[in-house]
Design an enzyme around this catalytic site. Structure first.
Site, PDB file in Angstrom:
ATOM      1  N   SER A 234       0.839  -1.198   0.000  1.00 51.96           N
ATOM      2  CA  SER A 234       0.000   0.000   0.000  1.00 51.96           C
ATOM      3  C   SER A 234       0.872   1.245   0.000  1.00 51.96           C
ATOM      4  O   SER A 234       1.993   1.223   0.505  1.00 51.96           O
ATOM      5  CB  SER A 234      -0.918   0.008   1.227  1.00 51.96           C
ATOM      6  OG  SER A 234      -0.201   0.479   2.349  1.00 51.96           O
ATOM      7  N   LYS A 235       0.341   2.271  -0.589  1.00 51.99           N
ATOM      8  CA  LYS A 235       1.132   3.491  -0.724  1.00 51.99           C
ATOM      9  C   LYS A 235       1.485   4.054   0.661  1.00 51.99           C
ATOM     10  O   LYS A 235       2.593   4.485   0.898  1.00 51.99           O
ATOM     11  CB  LYS A 235       0.353   4.535  -1.501  1.00 51.99           C
ATOM     12  CG  LYS A 235       1.175   5.794  -1.680  1.00 51.99           C
ATOM     13  CD  LYS A 235       0.577   6.759  -2.622  1.00 51.99           C
ATOM     14  CE  LYS A 235       1.585   7.881  -2.843  1.00 51.99           C
ATOM     15  NZ  LYS A 235       1.143   8.862  -3.778  1.00 51.99           N
TER      16      LYS A 235
END
Ligand code: GLU
Length: 476
Positions: A236-237
């Protein structure tokens, strides 16, 4: 004729998992002489952003794997509505007039009571009178059956219709759902192979029901393992920062084809387990059989902000940097030097050969394009940093005086090339009774700012007489 599609939703930046899906589609299509369709799934008007759309084009453009046809789903809504209408007319779908929010009260929800059975005439009448409705697929319930398919990666798949709810095709207000829009487009664009992340495996049963209802031919299906962080979580970012965004690799100086090589090996390997593969080799070797069912791990370096990239990505980049034809590398180095303000127009003109030779000389030690402007600054500019280990070589007792003396001797010598420099340097070392290595190391430091690098004599030749003399004399 093989036709594949990559269908990103422009709701975030282009993720490396998305890029990997695109690459596998592209490799398969190119191997089969087929067509690559890029379809932007932009029907979610609330979540779409222009920046995200741009990041898809930036990222895919950088990978340099072109597509053949481009569509935006938002321009095809009329077509999706027609598909819903066709399914209604053929009895594969029905209108559900339940007010939004009133559903899913039963434990395992399959359909809203009473709605499936509304007679067609009544349904038409209520719709014509303006009553809002959703459109749902009429999943067969009369006798329980199985929806089956053979996934090219995950093998035989089956789900009982007793486990598939009457899913929505269009929401109240008429907006098509992902399931409908995607299948209507896949059918209309004659997609023959759907290659996508395994998070869509479960959707496929619904999709096959829609294809059947539309009378469309079933595409082949191949689902891909997911990309995970080392701790097994989804990438995930927020947690894995730069490592998930395609453009971070561009900005960190990766070569697109090395990065394509890296992503290809996340979940796939060729029969002989080779790792360094050119684009052409990837096209030739790609196969669904080579795709692994286990999710692939990206070794994000959590605690190293400067070196976040997977070491394997860097290693592959190093290999490609060394092995690729020099003429293919030069434009990338040029772009990097321009970015860093180190580009001199003469490098593409009269000094073209010097530029090619110099890049060829220094690339063997580098792992990214950014290294050319950072570690290689001394070749392209007079302003370059002296790294601490190189400073130590310069600080070696007596080293500076020896460099000055070497400068004087080289100024007076007739020739200036690797051999003549080596001769002068060794004579000087002999006369002063020092090891040649002391002068060699100090010279490399003064000329390049680095303590390691190509042969010091090759560095002399690459830096050139005029600049060598200046740097040796200024090394005080
Ligand atoms: N827009 C969907 C997504 O980004 C496409 C999935 C598919 O390939 O069908 O997940």
């Amino acid at each position: 004729m093989v036709r594949v599609r990559f269908a990103p939703s422009p709701t975030g930046f282009l993720h490396i998992g998305g890029a990997r899906t695109y690459i596998f589609n592209w490799l398969y299509a190119r191997q089969m002489g087929g067509t690559v369709v890029l379809r932007i799934d932009d029907t979610d008007l609330e979540r779409n952003t222009e920046a995200s759309r741009q990041s898809i084009f930036d990222g895919l453009g950088w990978l340099d794997l072109g597509w053949d046809e481009l569509y935006s789903q938002s321009e095809r809504v009329a077509h999706h509505r027609q598909a819903a209408q066709a399914l209604l007319e053929k009895g594969f779908a029905y209108r559900d007039f339940t007010p939004a929010g009133a559903e899913e009260t039963v434990e395992r929800w399959l359909f809203n009571p009473g709605q499936r059975e509304i007679p067609r005439e009544e349904s038409d009448r209520r719709a014509a009178a303006g009553e809002p409705f959703a459109v749902r697929f009429r999943v067969p319930r009369e006798s329980v059956a199985e929806v089956r398919f053979e996934d090219a990666v995950y093998g035989p798949q089956a789900r009982s219709t007793g486990d598939i709810e009457d899913f929505a095709l269009a929401r109240s207000g008429g907006t098509p759902t992902y399931h409908l829009a995607s299948c209507a487009d896949d059918a209309d664009l004659h997609i023959t192979h759907i290659i996508r992340g395994q998070d869509h495996l479960a959707n496929t049963f619904k999709h096959l029901l829609i294809f059947e209802g539309l009378g469309a031919e079933r595409p082949q299906l191949a689902h891909l393992p997911l990309l995970l962080a080392p701790d097994g979580s989804k990438l995930s970012k927020r947690r894995h920062g730069q490592a998930v965004s395609v453009t971070s690799y561009r900005d960190a100086g990766f070569l697109p084809h090395a990065f394509v090589n890296f992503l290809s090996l996340l979940g796939w390997s060729p029969k002989d387990n080779r790792e360094v593969l050119t684009r052409q080799e990837l096209v030739e070797l790609f196969s669904f059989e080579g795709i692994n069912r286990n999710n692939a791990v990206v070794s994000y370096q959590e605690n190293e902000p400067e070196h976040w990239a997977d070491p394997k990505a860097l290693w592959l980049n190093t290999q490609h940097l060394r092995a690729m034809p020099i003429d293919e590398l030069l434009p990338y180095v040029e772009r990097e030097l321009r970015r860093a303000g180190l580009w001199n127009e003469t490098y593409s003109g009269e000094q073209r050969e010097w530029f090619a030779r110099t890049v060829d000389l220094i690339r063997t030690r580098y792992s990214t394009l950014v290294d050319f402007s950072r570690r290689g600054a001394a070749y392209f500019s007079d302003r370059f940093p002296i790294e601490p280990a190189a400073q130590a070589k310069l600080d070696h007792p007596g080293a500076r005086e020896l460099l000055h003396e070497l400068g004087d001797r080289l100024a007076g010598s007739a020739e200036f090339n690797e051999q003549s420099v080596e001769r002068e340097l060794r004579v000087l070392a002999g006369e002063r009774g020092v090891k040649a290595g002391v002068i060699i190391n100090a010279a490399r430091a003064a000329l390049s700012g680095q303590s390691v690098g190509p042969s010091a004599f090759a560095v002399f030749a690459a830096v050139g007489r005029e600049r060598v003399l200046k740097r040796l004399r200024n090394s005080a």
